[in-house]
Scaffold this active site. Structure first.
Site, PDB file in Angstrom:
ATOM      1  N   GLU A 214       0.829  -1.225   0.000  1.00 12.43           N
ATOM      2  CA  GLU A 214       0.000   0.000   0.000  1.00 12.43           C
ATOM      3  C   GLU A 214       0.855   1.263   0.000  1.00 12.43           C
ATOM      4  O   GLU A 214       0.501   2.265   0.612  1.00 12.43           O
ATOM      5  CB  GLU A 214      -0.945   0.047   1.223  1.00 12.43           C
ATOM      6  CG  GLU A 214      -2.078  -0.910   1.166  1.00 12.43           C
ATOM      7  CD  GLU A 214      -2.848  -0.855  -0.131  1.00 12.43           C
ATOM      8  OE1 GLU A 214      -3.255  -1.925  -0.599  1.00 12.43           O
ATOM      9  OE2 GLU A 214      -3.029   0.240  -0.694  1.00 12.43           O
TER      10      GLU A 214
HETATM   11  C1  LIG Z   1       2.731  -9.868   0.136  1.00 14.38           C
HETATM   12  C2  LIG Z   1       2.472  -8.758  -0.827  1.00 14.38           C
HETATM   13  C3  LIG Z   1       1.177  -8.436  -1.165  1.00 14.38           C
HETATM   14  C4  LIG Z   1       0.924  -7.421  -2.089  1.00 14.38           C
HETATM   15  N1  LIG Z   1      -0.359  -7.184  -2.515  1.00 14.38           N
HETATM   16  C5  LIG Z   1      -0.558  -6.384  -3.599  1.00 14.38           C
HETATM   17  C6  LIG Z   1      -1.842  -6.318  -4.225  1.00 14.38           C
HETATM   18  O1  LIG Z   1      -2.813  -6.940  -3.786  1.00 14.38           O
HETATM   19  N2  LIG Z   1      -1.966  -5.553  -5.337  1.00 14.38           N
HETATM   20  C7  LIG Z   1      -0.926  -4.855  -5.873  1.00 14.38           C
HETATM   21  O2  LIG Z   1      -1.102  -4.202  -6.882  1.00 14.38           O
HETATM   22  N3  LIG Z   1       0.306  -4.900  -5.296  1.00 14.38           N
HETATM   23  C8  LIG Z   1       0.506  -5.645  -4.179  1.00 14.38           C
HETATM   24  N4  LIG Z   1       1.749  -5.724  -3.608  1.00 14.38           N
HETATM   25  C9  LIG Z   1       2.827  -4.908  -4.152  1.00 14.38           C
HETATM   26  C10 LIG Z   1       3.284  -3.823  -3.215  1.00 14.38           C
HETATM   27  O3  LIG Z   1       2.317  -2.808  -3.121  1.00 14.38           O
HETATM   28  C11 LIG Z   1       4.656  -3.329  -3.723  1.00 14.38           C
HETATM   29  O4  LIG Z   1       5.579  -4.354  -3.404  1.00 14.38           O
HETATM   30  C12 LIG Z   1       5.073  -2.019  -3.124  1.00 14.38           C
HETATM   31  O5  LIG Z   1       4.251  -0.984  -3.600  1.00 14.38           O
HETATM   32  C13 LIG Z   1       6.523  -1.664  -3.437  1.00 14.38           C
HETATM   33  O6  LIG Z   1       6.811  -1.821  -4.784  1.00 14.38           O
HETATM   34  P1  LIG Z   1       8.100  -2.698  -5.205  1.00 14.38           P
HETATM   35  O7  LIG Z   1       8.011  -3.998  -4.506  1.00 14.38           O
HETATM   36  O8  LIG Z   1       8.220  -2.712  -6.676  1.00 14.38           O
HETATM   37  O9  LIG Z   1       9.314  -1.909  -4.585  1.00 14.38           O
HETATM   38  P2  LIG Z   1      10.110  -0.710  -5.272  1.00 14.38           P
HETATM   39  O10 LIG Z   1       9.158   0.287  -5.810  1.00 14.38           O
HETATM   40  O11 LIG Z   1      11.122  -1.271  -6.208  1.00 14.38           O
HETATM   41  O12 LIG Z   1      10.834  -0.064  -4.016  1.00 14.38           O
HETATM   42  C14 LIG Z   1      12.076  -0.564  -3.498  1.00 14.38           C
HETATM   43  C15 LIG Z   1      12.601   0.456  -2.480  1.00 14.38           C
HETATM   44  O13 LIG Z   1      12.836   1.712  -3.133  1.00 14.38           O
HETATM   45  C16 LIG Z   1      12.095   2.756  -2.502  1.00 14.38           C
HETATM   46  N5  LIG Z   1      11.625   3.693  -3.532  1.00 14.38           N
HETATM   47  C17 LIG Z   1      11.001   3.407  -4.697  1.00 14.38           C
HETATM   48  N6  LIG Z   1      10.692   4.539  -5.350  1.00 14.38           N
HETATM   49  C18 LIG Z   1      11.119   5.555  -4.585  1.00 14.38           C
HETATM   50  C19 LIG Z   1      11.079   6.981  -4.701  1.00 14.38           C
HETATM   51  N7  LIG Z   1      10.507   7.574  -5.755  1.00 14.38           N
HETATM   52  N8  LIG Z   1      11.613   7.701  -3.707  1.00 14.38           N
HETATM   53  C20 LIG Z   1      12.168   7.135  -2.631  1.00 14.38           C
HETATM   54  N9  LIG Z   1      12.223   5.797  -2.458  1.00 14.38           N
HETATM   55  C21 LIG Z   1      11.708   5.020  -3.427  1.00 14.38           C
HETATM   56  C22 LIG Z   1      10.946   2.061  -1.777  1.00 14.38           C
HETATM   57  O14 LIG Z   1      10.481   2.831  -0.673  1.00 14.38           O
HETATM   58  C23 LIG Z   1      11.601   0.751  -1.344  1.00 14.38           C
HETATM   59  O15 LIG Z   1      12.301   0.942  -0.156  1.00 14.38           O
HETATM   60  C24 LIG Z   1       2.009  -6.695  -2.640  1.00 14.38           C
HETATM   61  C25 LIG Z   1       3.316  -6.996  -2.266  1.00 14.38           C
HETATM   62  C26 LIG Z   1       3.566  -8.031  -1.395  1.00 14.38           C
HETATM   63  C27 LIG Z   1       4.997  -8.376  -1.073  1.00 14.38           C
END
Ligand SMILES: Cc1cc2nc3c(=O)[nH]c(=O)nc-3n(C[C@H](O)[C@H](O)[C@H](O)COP(=O)(O)OP(=O)(O)OC[C@H]3O[C@@H](n4cnc5c(N)ncnc54)[C@H](O)[C@@H]3O)c2cc1C
Length: 567
Positions: A429
């Site tokens: 989220e």
């Molecule tokens: C168990 C689980 C359930 C989930 N359920 C859903 C779901 O139902 N539907 C859905 O759509 N998604 C879902 N997600 C996805 C989840 O919302 C994302 O994993 C999350 O938004 C982070 O995206 P990412 O994993 O690509 O991390 P990334 O975006 O790659 O982030 C990696 C790191 O970089 C940081 N970062 C990224 N961009 C920036 C920025 N601009 N400035 C500063 N820091 C930054 C982040 O804070 C983090 O620390 C789920 C994930 C998991 C693991």
């Protein structure tokens, strides 16, 4: 130890800390009388304690699995979900015209807290449906509303949200899923989504996916994204399920925690979808769902923290080691460091729960009155409640393991499950880093007006408490002043410098809101003063170091080269 839903604590916070009486005094929520609220929380607490909590370990030990392309859920989850749906809990905040209870978010959040604490993996399912209901209520056509809302509200069908793709996580605008018009008002949706919570299940006959995708004329980035309803089975106008849609679960993720919640890789191959809201305005519609979900995730952090605390308390009362100040063969609860940990855990849970509930009250007041001031307060508090509630979830769960000593590291005690389950909440989220950037960016685009108004309220309460609890009141007033100065300093920074300090700033902000909540509690009930003292004297002072960090800006961080991070 069996989990016991914290009905009394939630009730106390609503009545004495966050001013829920204002909500029930509005015509919109006039039905949420004290008697009705008590009945709702008591019944939800009963389901959490008696039905959901006993499923929590089974969900961890026997994860959801994929068999012949279909999800088979953990033992007991079918019955647990039935109890949630039959009690009307999926539709707790939905319109009564659709069979919902139409209750304030403040009560829904109390229910989230208890049901997440009891069994987070299962509770995620109704939470996602609730977000979908809200998004459809605000953005869908009348035909979609008529077909989907009653069935989602009753829990007969369930909802998911599909944003994330391998290359599009925090940067949702990078998504590649696409939707082509079929020429008959429907769209063919194609793409892969990852991490989709409860993307399939054997708990309901139809799973309704809200999917973000780009139309052929959609611009790059978030502005060109549209939202589609893509059901697993295509229903006719009467809701009878027809053909299976062209979508499938490719695989389930093998995860650190919430094993009972199937996290699906979803493939859409020209699946039939219906546009929700206007073309290219999908992000706005999805934000409705995400805002609701963000606050609910705050309650998930608090709920798991409560469960971890109860577990640790039972162990600390039972386990005997060495000589304590109170007995020669004493329970570890009487060792000073164990007392410190338990006191901090209880103070943190109370504070984080209060921040989340005060955000919920602001949302309800904004809904009931349309007041821009309440809207601004709700917007300001949402990222604080989400990030802080979930950080506290993890920290309290870790302290719970520590209190167990070696047994905390052994899975059979169940203490480690709370750590593993809570760990996702600061990530999904919107990661907590993204929440903090939202706080110091978008939520301060009013020049800090909403923040300063909240600080004024905290200081006003501290002044009113001056004669009853002078030392605690003075500490809270002074801390709020430090927050005012830190906010002014932050606002003077360029945006990237603000972002660099945003996480410590958010945490410092939450520390002061926590101190304020405890002060109000101690004024309302003198028996709560010792816990307030723990929060205000031991935990809240952390804000001083946090605000120093927040003022540092980004420059020092970029003075380090990539090579400097290597050993
Ligand atoms: C168990 C689980 C359930 C989930 N359920 C859903 C779901 O139902 N539907 C859905 O759509 N998604 C879902 N997600 C996805 C989840 O919302 C994302 O994993 C999350 O938004 C982070 O995206 P990412 O994993 O690509 O991390 P990334 O975006 O790659 O982030 C990696 C790191 O970089 C940081 N970062 C990224 N961009 C920036 C920025 N601009 N400035 C500063 N820091 C930054 C982040 O804070 C983090 O620390 C789920 C994930 C998991 C693991």
């Amino acid at each position: 130890m069996p989990y016991r839903a914290p009905v009394r604590d939630i009730r106390f916070i609503l009545d004495h800390v966050v001013g829920f009486a204002q909500v029930s005094a509005t015509p919109r929520f006039a039905e949420a009388t004290p008697e009705m609220s008590e009945a709702i929380l008591t019944e939800a607490g009963r389901i959490a304690t008696d039905i959901l909590a006993p499923l929590n370990r089974a969900g961890d030990k026997h994860p959801a699995r994929l068999e012949n392309g279909a999800v088979v859920s953990s033992p007991g989850f079918v019955e647990g979900y039935r109890a949630i749906a039959a009690g009307g809990w999926v539709g707790i905040a939905a319109s009564p015209k659709l069979g919902g209870m139409g209750l304030p978010i403040s009560l829904a959040l109390g229910v989230d807290d208890m049901m997440s604490g009891a069994c987070l993996a299962l509770h995620l399912k109704p939470v996602l449906s609730r977000g979908q209901i809200e998004a459809l209520e605000h953005h869908a056509s009348d035909a979609i509303k008529a077909l989907y809302l009653p069935r989602l509200t009753s829990g007969e069908w369930s909802g998911t949200m599909n944003l994330t793709e391998p290359q599009a996580g925090s940067d949702v605008g990078a998504l590649r899923s696409r939707a082509e018009p079929n020429g008959d008002g429907t769209y063919a949706v194609t793409g892969q989504k990852i991490y989709i919570t409860w993307g399939d299940s054997d708990l309901v006959p139809n799973v309704c996916h809200l999917v973000l995708a780009r139309l052929p004329d959609g611009a790059e980035g978030t502005k060109g994204i549209s939202l589609f309803m893509v059901p697993k089975f295509i229903p006719d106008a009467a809701g009878n399920l027809g053909a299976r849609n062209s979508l499938r679960v490719v695989s389930l993720e093998h995860k650190l925690g919430i094993h009972g919640s199937p996290t699906c890789v979803m493939q859409y191959d020209g699946a039939t979808g219906w546009l929700v809201g206007e073309p290219h305005k999908g992000m706005a519609a999805m934000f409705t769902m995400m805002n609701n979900a963000r606050l609910s995730v705050a309650a998930q952090g608090v709920g798991v923290a409560e469960a971890a605390l109860q577990h640790a308390l039972a162990y600390a009362t039972d386990r005997r080691q060495g000589v304590t100040p109170l007995a020669t063969d004493g329970a570890i609860i009487d060792h000073p460091d164990v007392r410190r940990m338990l006191a901090i855990m209880r103070a943190e849970v109370f504070a984080a729960r209060s921040v989340a509930l005060s955000c919920a009250v602001a949302i309800d007041m904004a809904t009931a009155t349309g007041s821009p001031e309440w809207q601004a307060r709700a917007a300001l508090l949402t990222p604080i409640a989400k990030a802080h509630g979930t950080d506290i979830g993890c920290e309290v769960a870790h302290l719970g393991v520590q209190i167990h000593g070696g047994m905390g590291f052994i899975e059979e005690t169940g203490a480690a499950q709370f750590c593993r389950d809570a760990r996702i909440t600061p990530i999904y989220e919107g990661t907590n880093g993204i929440q903090a950037m939202d706080l110091v960016g978008r939520k301060m685009s009013d020049g800090g007006e909403a923040a300063f108004r909240l600080i004024d309220d905290v200081q006003g309460d501290a002044e009113a408490a001056h004669f009853t609890l002078p030392d605690l009141a003075a500490d809270v007033w002074q801390a709020a002043e430090a927050l005012r100065e830190a906010t002014e300093a932050l606002l003077a920074h360029a945006l990237n410098d603000r972002f660099a300090g945003s996480v410590p700033y958010l945490r410092g902000f939450a520390r002061i809101l926590g101190g304020h909540a405890h002060l109000r509690a101690a004024i309302a009930d003198p028996a709560r003063e010792p816990l307030a003292r723990v929060m205000i004297r031991r935990v809240m002072p952390e804000h001083l170091a946090l605000f120093l960090q927040a003022r540092e800006g980004a420059a020092g961080l970029y003075d380090l080269s990539h090579e400097d991070f290597a050993a």
